[in-house]
Structure formats: C-alpha cells, structure tokens
Design an enzyme around this catalytic site. Structure first.
Site, PDB file in Angstrom:
ATOM      1  N   CYS A  33      57.247  15.182  25.017  1.00  0.00           N
ATOM      2  CA  CYS A  33      58.339  14.379  25.574  1.00  0.00           C
ATOM      3  C   CYS A  33      58.735  14.890  26.953  1.00  0.00           C
ATOM      4  O   CYS A  33      58.706  16.082  27.230  1.00  0.00           O
ATOM      5  CB  CYS A  33      59.547  14.433  24.644  1.00  0.00           C
ATOM      6  SG  CYS A  33      59.520  13.129  23.413  1.00  0.00           S
TER       7      CYS A  33
ATOM      8  N   ARG B 285      56.620   8.484  17.415  1.00  0.00           N
ATOM      9  CA  ARG B 285      56.171   9.879  17.406  1.00  0.00           C
ATOM     10  C   ARG B 285      56.941  10.658  16.333  1.00  0.00           C
ATOM     11  O   ARG B 285      56.411  11.620  15.781  1.00  0.00           O
ATOM     12  CB  ARG B 285      56.447  10.533  18.762  1.00  0.00           C
ATOM     13  CG  ARG B 285      55.604   9.977  19.887  1.00  0.00           C
ATOM     14  CD  ARG B 285      55.837  10.763  21.137  1.00  0.00           C
ATOM     15  NE  ARG B 285      55.710  12.187  20.819  1.00  0.00           N
ATOM     16  CZ  ARG B 285      55.935  13.166  21.658  1.00  0.00           C
ATOM     17  NH1 ARG B 285      56.316  12.896  22.880  1.00  0.00           N
ATOM     18  NH2 ARG B 285      55.790  14.417  21.302  1.00  0.00           N
TER      19      ARG B 285
ATOM     20  N   LYS C 226      59.465  16.386  10.961  1.00  0.00           N
ATOM     21  CA  LYS C 226      58.393  16.372  11.964  1.00  0.00           C
ATOM     22  C   LYS C 226      58.087  17.790  12.451  1.00  0.00           C
ATOM     23  O   LYS C 226      56.938  18.235  12.411  1.00  0.00           O
ATOM     24  CB  LYS C 226      58.820  15.506  13.159  1.00  0.00           C
ATOM     25  CG  LYS C 226      57.950  15.680  14.386  1.00  0.00           C
ATOM     26  CD  LYS C 226      58.352  14.751  15.508  1.00  0.00           C
ATOM     27  CE  LYS C 226      59.266  15.315  16.531  1.00  0.00           C
ATOM     28  NZ  LYS C 226      58.757  16.315  17.455  1.00  0.00           N
ATOM     29  N   ASN C 227      59.111  18.498  12.900  1.00  0.00           N
ATOM     30  CA  ASN C 227      58.845  19.781  13.559  1.00  0.00           C
ATOM     31  C   ASN C 227      58.372  20.852  12.577  1.00  0.00           C
ATOM     32  O   ASN C 227      57.625  21.750  12.966  1.00  0.00           O
ATOM     33  CB  ASN C 227      60.080  20.255  14.326  1.00  0.00           C
ATOM     34  CG  ASN C 227      60.324  19.385  15.550  1.00  0.00           C
ATOM     35  OD1 ASN C 227      59.442  18.639  15.965  1.00  0.00           O
ATOM     36  ND2 ASN C 227      61.516  19.472  16.120  1.00  0.00           N
TER      37      ASN C 227
ATOM     38  N   ASP D  75      68.211  17.733  19.875  1.00  0.00           N
ATOM     39  CA  ASP D  75      67.501  16.528  19.425  1.00  0.00           C
ATOM     40  C   ASP D  75      68.448  15.452  18.880  1.00  0.00           C
ATOM     41  O   ASP D  75      68.010  14.357  18.547  1.00  0.00           O
ATOM     42  CB  ASP D  75      66.456  16.893  18.353  1.00  0.00           C
ATOM     43  CG  ASP D  75      65.257  17.608  18.953  1.00  0.00           C
ATOM     44  OD1 ASP D  75      65.151  17.660  20.185  1.00  0.00           O
ATOM     45  OD2 ASP D  75      64.423  18.118  18.180  1.00  0.00           O
TER      46      ASP D  75
ATOM     47  N   ARG E  17      60.051  22.937  30.214  1.00  0.00           N
ATOM     48  CA  ARG E  17      59.384  23.458  29.021  1.00  0.00           C
ATOM     49  C   ARG E  17      58.284  24.481  29.349  1.00  0.00           C
ATOM     50  O   ARG E  17      57.105  24.269  29.065  1.00  0.00           O
ATOM     51  CB  ARG E  17      58.843  22.302  28.172  1.00  0.00           C
ATOM     52  CG  ARG E  17      59.933  21.311  27.843  1.00  0.00           C
ATOM     53  CD  ARG E  17      59.499  20.271  26.862  1.00  0.00           C
ATOM     54  NE  ARG E  17      59.666  20.709  25.499  1.00  0.00           N
ATOM     55  CZ  ARG E  17      59.612  19.912  24.454  1.00  0.00           C
ATOM     56  NH1 ARG E  17      59.386  18.633  24.619  1.00  0.00           N
ATOM     57  NH2 ARG E  17      59.771  20.362  23.239  1.00  0.00           N
TER      58      ARG E  17
HETATM   59  C1  UD1 Z   1      61.271  22.644  19.533  1.00  0.00           C
HETATM   60  C2  UD1 Z   1      61.228  21.262  18.910  1.00  0.00           C
HETATM   61  C3  UD1 Z   1      62.025  20.266  19.761  1.00  0.00           C
HETATM   62  C4  UD1 Z   1      63.436  20.790  19.996  1.00  0.00           C
HETATM   63  C5  UD1 Z   1      63.405  22.215  20.532  1.00  0.00           C
HETATM   64  C6  UD1 Z   1      64.785  22.841  20.666  1.00  0.00           C
HETATM   65  C7  UD1 Z   1      59.049  21.310  17.858  1.00  0.00           C
HETATM   66  C8  UD1 Z   1      57.673  20.737  17.784  1.00  0.00           C
HETATM   67  N1  UD1 Z   1      59.838  20.836  18.818  1.00  0.00           N
HETATM   68  O1  UD1 Z   1      60.621  22.533  20.793  1.00  0.00           O
HETATM   69  O2  UD1 Z   1      62.087  19.039  19.057  1.00  0.00           O
HETATM   70  O3  UD1 Z   1      64.081  19.962  20.938  1.00  0.00           O
HETATM   71  O4  UD1 Z   1      62.623  23.060  19.667  1.00  0.00           O
HETATM   72  O5  UD1 Z   1      65.429  22.834  19.444  1.00  0.00           O
HETATM   73  O6  UD1 Z   1      59.441  22.103  17.034  1.00  0.00           O
HETATM   74  N2  UD1 Z   1      61.656  28.002  26.865  1.00  0.00           N
HETATM   75  C9  UD1 Z   1      61.333  28.894  27.864  1.00  0.00           C
HETATM   76  N3  UD1 Z   1      60.158  29.586  27.762  1.00  0.00           N
HETATM   77  C10 UD1 Z   1      59.322  29.440  26.689  1.00  0.00           C
HETATM   78  C11 UD1 Z   1      59.677  28.532  25.674  1.00  0.00           C
HETATM   79  C12 UD1 Z   1      60.854  27.838  25.783  1.00  0.00           C
HETATM   80  O7  UD1 Z   1      62.061  29.054  28.831  1.00  0.00           O
HETATM   81  O8  UD1 Z   1      58.289  30.112  26.654  1.00  0.00           O
HETATM   82  C13 UD1 Z   1      62.909  27.240  26.979  1.00  0.00           C
HETATM   83  C14 UD1 Z   1      62.642  25.741  27.065  1.00  0.00           C
HETATM   84  O9  UD1 Z   1      62.391  25.334  28.387  1.00  0.00           O
HETATM   85  C15 UD1 Z   1      63.943  25.173  26.554  1.00  0.00           C
HETATM   86  C16 UD1 Z   1      64.361  26.192  25.498  1.00  0.00           C
HETATM   87  O10 UD1 Z   1      63.641  27.370  25.785  1.00  0.00           O
HETATM   88  O11 UD1 Z   1      64.909  25.173  27.586  1.00  0.00           O
HETATM   89  C17 UD1 Z   1      64.098  25.743  24.079  1.00  0.00           C
HETATM   90  O12 UD1 Z   1      62.724  25.530  23.902  1.00  0.00           O
HETATM   91  P1  UD1 Z   1      62.003  25.782  22.512  1.00  0.00           P
HETATM   92  O13 UD1 Z   1      62.996  26.258  21.507  1.00  0.00           O
HETATM   93  O14 UD1 Z   1      60.804  26.619  22.761  1.00  0.00           O
HETATM   94  O15 UD1 Z   1      61.554  24.321  22.149  1.00  0.00           O
HETATM   95  P2  UD1 Z   1      60.164  23.852  21.570  1.00  0.00           P
HETATM   96  O16 UD1 Z   1      59.671  24.850  20.580  1.00  0.00           O
HETATM   97  O17 UD1 Z   1      59.270  23.429  22.670  1.00  0.00           O
END
Ligand code: UD1
Length: 443
Positions: A118, A399, A23-24, A307, A123
């Site tokens: 989710c 999803r 998915k990701n 996840d 986030r």
């Molecule tokens: C992706 C995955 C999700 C998975 C996550 C962590 C996709 C579509 N989704 O989500 O399934 O659970 O990686 O492996 O690929 N953060 C910040 N600032 C930012 C961005 C992130 O503080 O600008 C924090 C988030 O709040 C969280 C952590 O970083 O605590 C990890 O987030 P991130 O790795 O960005 O996850 P996603 O890319 O949203």
C-alpha cells in the site's frame, strides 16, 4: 482494470456478521511455514488477494500450497530450490519482505526484490536489516533486490528503535533456527506477532514473551512437527464493520472476534456515544443518531491502530463538532481526506494532524481508493452519504477484505461491485442514473 464499488447511502446496517481470519497474521504465518518441512495445515485463512499473492510467491519458490477448504490450506515445503522471489509478484505486496528472515534461516541465502504494498509512506527496512545483521547475516541492496547471506545465524541481542511489526516478525523467524539465544527488545506487541510466535512454537520453536516488549528466542536445530493451526480473527476487519455499523447508526452483531484485540477502537466508539456489549467472542453494537466528536492518536499496539484511522476519519466527518486525528505511524495516511472532501467533508490536514469538522451530511461522488483502508473508509462514507458514491480503484479493498460489498449488502447496505456502466444499472429497482447528478465538490 479499475474495479468499482457503487454505494447508495442512507440505509442503517442491521444483522449479524462473522469475521474472517486476520490478513496480517495469515501472511506472516504463511511466510513462517517455509521454516518447516511438511504437514502444516492452516485454518481460518482469509481468501483475499494479498494471501493469494503470497501463496503464489511461495509456490514459485517450491512450496506446495493447496486450498482444501474455502478458508484452509495445507503447506509443504520439503526443499526450496529457488532462492530468488519474482519481482512481478513481490511488488504487489509489502508482506513479501517477511520471507527474508525464514528463507535466510532455512537456505542461508536469499534475494528478494524491494517489496511493494500500500502507498502509505516511506516504509523503510532498516530495522529488519539491523536485526538480521546482528544475527550474522550479510545484507546488501543490488539493483532493487535485497540480498541476504549467512553461513550460520547466531543468537544476538537486538534493540528496535521503533517496535516495527515486520522487523519483529522477520528477526523472530530467523532467530528460531539460529544458534543460541536471541533477545528482541522494544519488540512489537501486536496480536499478529503473538499469533506468529504461537504458530512457530507449535512447529517446535522456543519463543517466549511474544506480546510483551522483550521476546526471547532459543534457537533450535529444525522445525517440523506436524501442525494444524488456526489463524486469529481479523481485528481490523472487525473494526471496519463496527465503524460501518456506527456510521449508519445501525445495530449489528459481530461474531468470531477477540474483543480484547479491538479495545482501543471500542473505547473510542463508546466515547462517541455508541453502545457496545462484549461477549466472549462477539460484539453487539448499536449507535444513536447523535454522536460526539473524539480525538484519535495512532500508536503501536495496544494503542489505536493506524489501520483503523481512515475508517474512523470517514465516520467522524459527519459527527458534529471538531475531532482531531494524529497519525504517528505512516506519514502518507491522510490521502483519504482529499477524497472525503470531494464528498463534502471538512478536513484540514497539517503534517501528521487532521482536523475534522463534522458536517451534517456527505454527498455521493466519484472517489478513488488510494490504499486498502482508505478504500474501506470511502465505502463507509458512501453508506452515510446522500445519493450515490462510486469508489474506483476498489481492487485494493480486496487485498484485505473478502467479499466486502457482499457482506455489507447482507447487513442491508445498498451497494454492489461493478466493472463498467452496464453493471451499474443492475443494482436493483431503485437504480436511477439521474441521481448521479448530485453535487460532488463541496469545498
Ligand atoms: C504492519 C502491517 C500493517 C500495519 C503496520 C503498523 C503487515 C503485513 N502489515 O506493517 O498493516 O499498518 O504493521 O501496525 O503486518 N519502520 C522503519 N524501519 C523499518 C520498519 C518499519 O522505520 O525497518 C517504520 C515504518 O516506516 C512505519 C513504522 O515503522 O513508520 C511501522 O512499520 P511496521 O510496524 O514495520 O509496519 P509493517 O510491518 O510494514
């Protein structure tokens, strides 16, 4: 309408199952495809609702996306006339934020509503913003929209305070068409980041070091080589099936996987006592009746994936002894504990730590899927439970998992999707509505 999955526990899973595309990785690659013009063919794309939603967003923006096989699409994006993604679609999935980098690079301007997804924590997007600003973009928030503009993007050095998957992917995509060299330090190392980099490189990008914590991108003028690319297998779907196999003390062969991607989970399941034999692209997994408790800490890759945390919590809820789970990525990811408690689990949550005291058995109850992985975890709990479990809000499961209940049923589980009482009776000859009077609260 609320969808339900009704599970009748007590059956061991047995048989063979093949994993779908990730998915990701598929979501990121579909967004990355907007950097190219035409002739992109993608294989191993999972036909799940998150993918359908991102395709709807892309189509709205002017892309032509055609499913030419159950798991394959062609994409052509000759030009993008609309630069504003629609709120109704974007609110459905967080991954639409991955359009920010590529659309900015291709069009110089983009407006995207703050994305949904989710319900698993705050986030924020500060790291995406930090990286794109370093490349020369002007970003602002206007009435719930992220507005980004850049006359031209210039390569830069970006240090991420946290190795965010999404921020790494967005910056990497924008940097492909920037002038000069970009370095992303403390980059995410997840296999999905590597898959996106490989896809972009096959389009003509020059990305080096994906999978390590420093990614170097040499900007090019345009991307557009014809590409036929196959998405990697979904390590989280594979992991979920492995946990379901162990939870039911079953014996399952999981095909089409990259075992290395699932190592942190494999190690934990072995520590619990499961027997796992790895082939080149296959796992054979068998679980004894007696399992041992373990401690789990979620971490960025190659650590234990957040996840997989909820599914493992469900499994540990019936393993005798005390297991500790520390959630380091998302602060809200323990919501499933409350639902598992309704089934008799003994789980105490204190901040980022959950203490799971294994109980001899779970009992069927009505529970709600609060997010995608929590939904999968509750189905797994239902497979272990005595009596019948009704997982409501099950649409979130689709999803990320294609035909979730059908695939488990093929492995011998007794479960079915239902949208109302009438379908509940169609579950099979063992249907017995009287069995729903099983005690649900065991707190
Ligand atoms: C992706 C995955 C999700 C998975 C996550 C962590 C996709 C579509 N989704 O989500 O399934 O659970 O990686 O492996 O690929 N953060 C910040 N600032 C930012 C961005 C992130 O503080 O600008 C924090 C988030 O709040 C969280 C952590 O970083 O605590 C990890 O987030 P991130 O790795 O960005 O996850 P996603 O890319 O949203």
């Amino acid at each position: 309408m609320d969808q339900k999955i009704i599970v009748r526990g007590g059956r061991r899973l047995k048989g063979r199952v093949r994993v779908n595309g990730a998915k990701n990785a598929a979501l990121a690659i579909l967004c990355g495809a907007t950097l190219a013009g035409e002739n992109v063919v993608l294989d191993n794309v999972p036909n799940i609702t998150d993918v359908q939603h991102i395709i709807q967003v892309l189509s709205f923006l002017g892309a032509r996306v055609v499913w030419w096989r159950e798991d394959a699409v062609t994409i052509s994006v000759p030009s993008l006339t609309v630069r504003e993604a629609p709120y109704d679609l974007v609110k459905k999935l967080r991954a639409s934020n991955l359009l920010l980098g590529p659309l900015l690079a291709r069009c110089g301007e983009v407006r995207i509503p703050l994305p949904g997804g989710c319900n698993i924590g705050a986030r924020p997007m500060d790291l995406h913003f930090k990286g794109l600003s370093a490349l020369g973009a002007e970003l602002s928030l206007e009435k719930g929209y992220i507005c980004a503009k850049a006359k031209r993007l210039r390569g830069a050095q970006v240090y991420l305070d946290f190795p965010s998957v999404g921020a790494t992917e967005n910056i990497m995509m924008a940097a492909c068409l920037a002038e000069g060299q970009t370095l992303i330090q403390n980059a995410a190392k997840e296999p999905e980041v590597v898959d996106l980099a490989n896809f972009l490189n096959s389009l003509g990008a020059r990305i080096f070091g994906a999978g390590t914590d420093v990614i170097r991108i040499e900007g090019v003028k345009e991307l557009g080589r014809p590409v036929h690319y196959s998405v990697i297998p979904d390590r989280i779907e594979a992991g979920t099936l492995m946990v379901a196999a162990v939870a039911t003390r079953g014996e399952v062969e999981i095909e089409g996987v990259i075992p290395r991607h699932i190592q942190p989970l494999t190690a934990k399941l072995r520590e619990m006592g499961a027997q796992i034999v790895e082939g080149e692209d296959v796992f054979y997994i068998k679980a004894p009746d007696e399992l041992r408790p373990v401690n789990v800490k979620t971490m960025p890759y190659p650590g234990f994936p957040t996840d997989m945390q909820s599914q493992v919590m469900a499994l540990l809820s019936t393993v005798p002894g005390t297991s500790l789970i520390v959630e380091n990525i998302y602060e809200n990811r323990f919501q499933v504990a409350q639902e598992l408690r309704r089934m008799g689990a003994q789980i105490k949550v204190e901040g980022r730590v959950a203490v799971v005291e294994g109980v001899p058995r779970l009992y069927g109850a009505q529970v709600r899927a609060t997010d995608l992985r929590a939904g999968a975890a509750l189905v797994i709990a239902g497979l272990m439970a005595e009596g019948e479990t009704e997982v409501v809000g099950a649409e979130v499961i689709y999803r990320g998992y294609k035909d979730f209940e059908k695939r488990l049923a093929r492995l011998g589980a007794d479960l079915a999707a239902a949208n109302g009482q009438e379908q509940f009776f169609a579950l099979g000859e063992k249907s017995d509505p009287g069995r729903r009077n099983i005690p649900t609260y065991r707190e």
